[in-house]
Design a protein around this motif. Structure first.
Motif, PDB file in Angstrom:
ATOM      1  N   HIS A 207       0.850  -1.206   0.000  1.00  0.00           N
ATOM      2  CA  HIS A 207       0.000   0.000   0.000  1.00  0.00           C
ATOM      3  C   HIS A 207       0.878   1.245   0.000  1.00  0.00           C
ATOM      4  O   HIS A 207       2.057   1.182   0.375  1.00  0.00           O
ATOM      5  CB  HIS A 207      -0.977   0.009   1.190  1.00  0.00           C
ATOM      6  CG  HIS A 207      -0.327  -0.163   2.532  1.00  0.00           C
ATOM      7  ND1 HIS A 207      -1.008  -0.063   3.711  1.00  0.00           N
ATOM      8  CD2 HIS A 207       0.960  -0.432   2.888  1.00  0.00           C
ATOM      9  CE1 HIS A 207      -0.200  -0.255   4.733  1.00  0.00           C
ATOM     10  NE2 HIS A 207       0.995  -0.484   4.258  1.00  0.00           N
TER      11      HIS A 207
ATOM     12  N   SER B 252       0.648   3.625   1.941  1.00  0.00           N
ATOM     13  CA  SER B 252       0.925   4.060   3.319  1.00  0.00           C
ATOM     14  C   SER B 252       2.376   3.769   3.713  1.00  0.00           C
ATOM     15  O   SER B 252       2.899   4.389   4.650  1.00  0.00           O
ATOM     16  CB  SER B 252      -0.021   3.354   4.298  1.00  0.00           C
ATOM     17  OG  SER B 252      -1.366   3.607   3.981  1.00  0.00           O
TER      18      SER B 252
ATOM     19  N   ARG C 247      -0.203  -7.120  -4.195  1.00  0.00           N
ATOM     20  CA  ARG C 247      -0.771  -8.045  -3.211  1.00  0.00           C
ATOM     21  C   ARG C 247      -1.122  -9.375  -3.847  1.00  0.00           C
ATOM     22  O   ARG C 247      -1.703  -9.407  -4.939  1.00  0.00           O
ATOM     23  CB  ARG C 247      -2.061  -7.480  -2.618  1.00  0.00           C
ATOM     24  CG  ARG C 247      -1.790  -6.364  -1.661  1.00  0.00           C
ATOM     25  CD  ARG C 247      -3.050  -5.916  -0.992  1.00  0.00           C
ATOM     26  NE  ARG C 247      -2.861  -4.553  -0.558  1.00  0.00           N
ATOM     27  CZ  ARG C 247      -3.786  -3.804  -0.001  1.00  0.00           C
ATOM     28  NH1 ARG C 247      -4.994  -4.292   0.176  1.00  0.00           N
ATOM     29  NH2 ARG C 247      -3.509  -2.572   0.378  1.00  0.00           N
TER      30      ARG C 247
ATOM     31  N   GLN D 281      -2.703   2.847  -5.971  1.00  0.00           N
ATOM     32  CA  GLN D 281      -3.375   3.575  -4.901  1.00  0.00           C
ATOM     33  C   GLN D 281      -2.900   5.012  -4.881  1.00  0.00           C
ATOM     34  O   GLN D 281      -1.797   5.318  -5.331  1.00  0.00           O
ATOM     35  CB  GLN D 281      -3.016   2.978  -3.533  1.00  0.00           C
ATOM     36  CG  GLN D 281      -3.742   1.714  -3.171  1.00  0.00           C
ATOM     37  CD  GLN D 281      -3.440   1.300  -1.734  1.00  0.00           C
ATOM     38  OE1 GLN D 281      -2.356   1.557  -1.219  1.00  0.00           O
ATOM     39  NE2 GLN D 281      -4.406   0.661  -1.113  1.00  0.00           N
TER      40      GLN D 281
ATOM     41  N   GLU E 180      -2.361   7.789  -1.833  1.00  0.00           N
ATOM     42  CA  GLU E 180      -2.394   8.154  -0.427  1.00  0.00           C
ATOM     43  C   GLU E 180      -2.537   9.663  -0.390  1.00  0.00           C
ATOM     44  O   GLU E 180      -1.988  10.366  -1.237  1.00  0.00           O
ATOM     45  CB  GLU E 180      -1.038   7.775   0.201  1.00  0.00           C
ATOM     46  CG  GLU E 180      -1.016   7.743   1.692  1.00  0.00           C
ATOM     47  CD  GLU E 180      -1.510   6.400   2.215  1.00  0.00           C
ATOM     48  OE1 GLU E 180      -1.853   5.514   1.397  1.00  0.00           O
ATOM     49  OE2 GLU E 180      -1.548   6.241   3.440  1.00  0.00           O
TER      50      GLU E 180
ATOM     51  N   PHE F   5      -5.701   9.402   3.959  1.00  0.00           N
ATOM     52  CA  PHE F   5      -6.619   8.473   3.289  1.00  0.00           C
ATOM     53  C   PHE F   5      -5.847   7.631   2.281  1.00  0.00           C
ATOM     54  O   PHE F   5      -4.740   7.990   1.877  1.00  0.00           O
ATOM     55  CB  PHE F   5      -7.765   9.217   2.575  1.00  0.00           C
ATOM     56  CG  PHE F   5      -7.346   9.978   1.330  1.00  0.00           C
ATOM     57  CD1 PHE F   5      -7.205   9.324   0.109  1.00  0.00           C
ATOM     58  CD2 PHE F   5      -7.083  11.340   1.379  1.00  0.00           C
ATOM     59  CE1 PHE F   5      -6.813  10.013  -1.044  1.00  0.00           C
ATOM     60  CE2 PHE F   5      -6.693  12.038   0.231  1.00  0.00           C
ATOM     61  CZ  PHE F   5      -6.555  11.371  -0.979  1.00  0.00           C
ATOM     62  N   GLY F   6      -6.441   6.511   1.875  1.00  0.00           N
ATOM     63  CA  GLY F   6      -5.883   5.694   0.800  1.00  0.00           C
ATOM     64  C   GLY F   6      -7.019   5.263  -0.110  1.00  0.00           C
ATOM     65  O   GLY F   6      -8.038   4.752   0.357  1.00  0.00           O
TER      66      GLY F   6
ATOM     67  N   ALA G 180      -9.109   0.160  -0.593  1.00  0.00           N
ATOM     68  CA  ALA G 180      -7.728   0.493  -0.685  1.00  0.00           C
ATOM     69  C   ALA G 180      -6.979  -0.657  -0.123  1.00  0.00           C
ATOM     70  O   ALA G 180      -5.786  -0.705  -0.096  1.00  0.00           O
ATOM     71  CB  ALA G 180      -7.482   1.735   0.109  1.00  0.00           C
ATOM     72  N   GLY G 181      -7.685  -1.654   0.351  1.00  0.00           N
ATOM     73  CA  GLY G 181      -6.932  -2.524   1.159  1.00  0.00           C
ATOM     74  C   GLY G 181      -7.445  -3.881   1.416  1.00  0.00           C
ATOM     75  O   GLY G 181      -7.395  -4.761   0.583  1.00  0.00           O
TER      76      GLY G 181
HETATM   77  N1  PHE Z   1      -3.429   1.779   3.413  1.00  0.00           N
HETATM   78  C1  PHE Z   1      -4.799   1.436   3.691  1.00  0.00           C
HETATM   79  C2  PHE Z   1      -5.154   0.192   2.853  1.00  0.00           C
HETATM   80  O1  PHE Z   1      -4.492  -0.079   1.878  1.00  0.00           O
HETATM   81  C3  PHE Z   1      -5.761   2.585   3.391  1.00  0.00           C
HETATM   82  C4  PHE Z   1      -5.585   3.763   4.309  1.00  0.00           C
HETATM   83  C5  PHE Z   1      -4.679   4.780   4.030  1.00  0.00           C
HETATM   84  C6  PHE Z   1      -6.326   3.850   5.476  1.00  0.00           C
HETATM   85  C7  PHE Z   1      -4.532   5.854   4.867  1.00  0.00           C
HETATM   86  C8  PHE Z   1      -6.192   4.919   6.326  1.00  0.00           C
HETATM   87  C9  PHE Z   1      -5.284   5.924   6.022  1.00  0.00           C
HETATM   88  O2  PHE Z   1      -6.084  -0.517   3.184  1.00  0.00           O
END
Ligand code: PHE
Length: 464
Positions: free
Chosen positions: A100, A102, A125, A139, A141, A295-296, A375-376
């Motif tokens: 991700h 993140s 993934r 993604q 971010e 956010f993502g 996102a995840g």
């Molecule tokens: N990285 C998380 C995912 O892939 C998404 C996310 C990003 C959530 C930033 C909160 C803050 O699921």
């Protein structure tokens, strides 16, 4: 048979017993669809970036990161399932293909070059095969922080943030947001924050993201209205007003946390995860006085909505019938080219006699249980034991290596335990269908034979 070293973009990495990244995946690293002019992923990225004026946009971070960046810096517990070799591509024990965007948060906070930023990138993934999952996707971010130490005299941090909320355009959509901003058990306030601060950060976050949704859908509507297909045009006119809702969520690196869902073609669809950034993350990134949100968002899912693209494999197509349809100056509805016939083939086999529990293939590990989260999916799955035998994602990997993008989906169609011997048998249906041509019987059979042989040689199954 594993190579001693893997070379990615000219950098060499030692392999070890953790290495599980196949060459088919490494080959995608150079594609950078989010940076390819007039590619729908790139157009979608720019559209979202346009809602974040003044933010710094990072689009060129290297996909190989440390386990520390991808998991530890974000507070993932050591037994989190996202860390397992069945879910994540390891280059070696300490190095992964990021799962991700993140993974880069802490580094960007540490560099401290801008209070708001986005990071768009390819992420990797191990997952099921179907029309909305692909082992490489993109993604974005986003994050915004305020410095507690830079609040003017006579003002509170919460007031300062609220002033910024007022500067954002007011989104014209129906928003359902039934839960309180924080909840002591389900969505707790972090110790260092006051309730007022969390409320202000949440308001800025939610309004910013609602504006993204408005932007995407107004573009989608424009495209539909301009379509040469009558049906599409009529549909666009009869569309109900846009509806979104906020639901509570959990991520190890935000609290409180939410997911945003869009009401789309009769269903609620998750499109992003977000929340108030965990303060320990900022402390460890040498930014202890900062407070903010992150956010993502998954770009494929948004692009699929925007253009009505029916199959995620299309994004990887080099076919001009796909690529020539997109122009960043004007969003147009995607016109599918004819669908080639499907060639389903089943493979049934007995599992090896020693059947370990949990994490390996079981009836419940069917690919529909894989979290389709926006996102995840790193968020809320149950803890998994280390693997001994094989996981359903290993079957997916064999299918991808043997058949590439010629498989539309793989589903578990039968599962059976012999009443006397207790042996378990599984049957998977592999649906062969190319997006670019009709597969001949022989082509489908060849791929299928190869997959059958690999299942035997890699996992010791007994074909039925
Ligand atoms: N990285 C998380 C995912 O892939 C998404 C996310 C990003 C959530 C930033 C909160 C803050 O699921």
């Amino acid at each position: 048979s594993r190579p001693k070293e893997l070379t990615i973009h000219g950098k060499s990495y030692q392999t070890d017993s953790w290495t599980n990244v196949p060459s088919t995946i490494l080959e995608t690293v150079s594609r950078k669809l989010h940076q390819q002019d007039n590619h729908p992923i790139s157009i979608t990225r720019k559209l979202i970036e346009s809602r974040f004026p003044g933010y710094q946009h990072h689009n060129d971070f290297f996909p190989v990161v440390t386990v520390g960046q991808n998991f530890d810096s974000l507070g993932f517990p050591l037994d989190h399932p996202g860390r397992s070799r069945t879910d994540t591509y390891y280059i070696n024990k300490h190095t992964v293909l990021r799962t991700h965007t993140s993974a880069h948060q802490a580094d960007v906070f540490r560099a401290n070059t801008s209070s708001g930023f986005t990071i768009s990138a390819d992420v990797y993934r191990r997952d099921a095969i179907d029309r909305s999952h692909y082992p490489v996707f993109h993604q974005m971010e986003g994050a915004m922080t305020w410095d507690r130490n830079a609040v003017p005299e006579g003002k509170t941090l919460a007031q300062l943030i609220w002033e910024d909320v007022e500067k954002l355009p007011k989104p014209d959509i129906v928003v359902e947001d039934p839960n309180p901003t924080t909840h002591p058990e389900r969505n707790p306030l972090q110790k260092p924050h006051t309730q007022e601060e969390a409320e202000a950060v949440a308001a800025h976050l939610k309004r910013s993201l609602e504006n993204v949704v408005v932007e995407i859908f107004s573009k989608a509507k424009e495209a539909a209205a301009a379509s040469t297909i009558d049906e599409v045009r009529n549909q666009a006119q009869s569309q109900e007003p846009l509806k979104v809702r906020w639901i509570e969520a959990y991520f190890p690196f935000t609290s409180p946390s939410w997911e945003l869902e869009i009401f789309w073609q009769g269903d609620w669809l998750e499109v992003l995860g977000c929340g108030v950034i965990s303060q320990p993350l900022l402390d460890n990134a040498d930014a202890p006085s900062r407070v903010g949100w992150a956010f993502g968002i998954g770009l494929e899912r948004i692009a699929m909505l925007l253009y009505e693209i029916p199959d995620i494999r299309l994004f990887w197509s080099k076919d001009s019938r796909f690529l020539s349809q997109f122009d960043e100056k004007k969003i147009c509805r995607f016109v599918p080219f004819s669908k080639y016939p499907a060639a389903p083939r089943d493979v049934a086999f007995w599992l090896p006699k020693v059947v370990p529990q949990d994490d390996v293939v079981t009836a419940t590990a069917s690919n529909t249980s894989t979290s389709p989260s926006p996102a995840g999916g790193l968020a809320s799955e149950a803890a998994a034991a280390p693997t001994l035998a094989f996981h359903e994602n290993d079957i997916m990997e064999i299918v991808r290596s043997a058949a590439g993008d010629s498989v539309e989906d793989v589903t578990l169609v039968d599962e059976f335990t012999h009443p006397k011997t207790g042996r378990r048998s599984l049957c998977y249906r592999i649906n062969y269908r190319s997006l670019e041509s009709t597969l001949t019987k022989e082509q489908a059979n060849d791929m299928h034979d190869k997959i059958r042989q690999e299942l035997v040689s890699k996992f010791g199954v007994e074909l039925r």
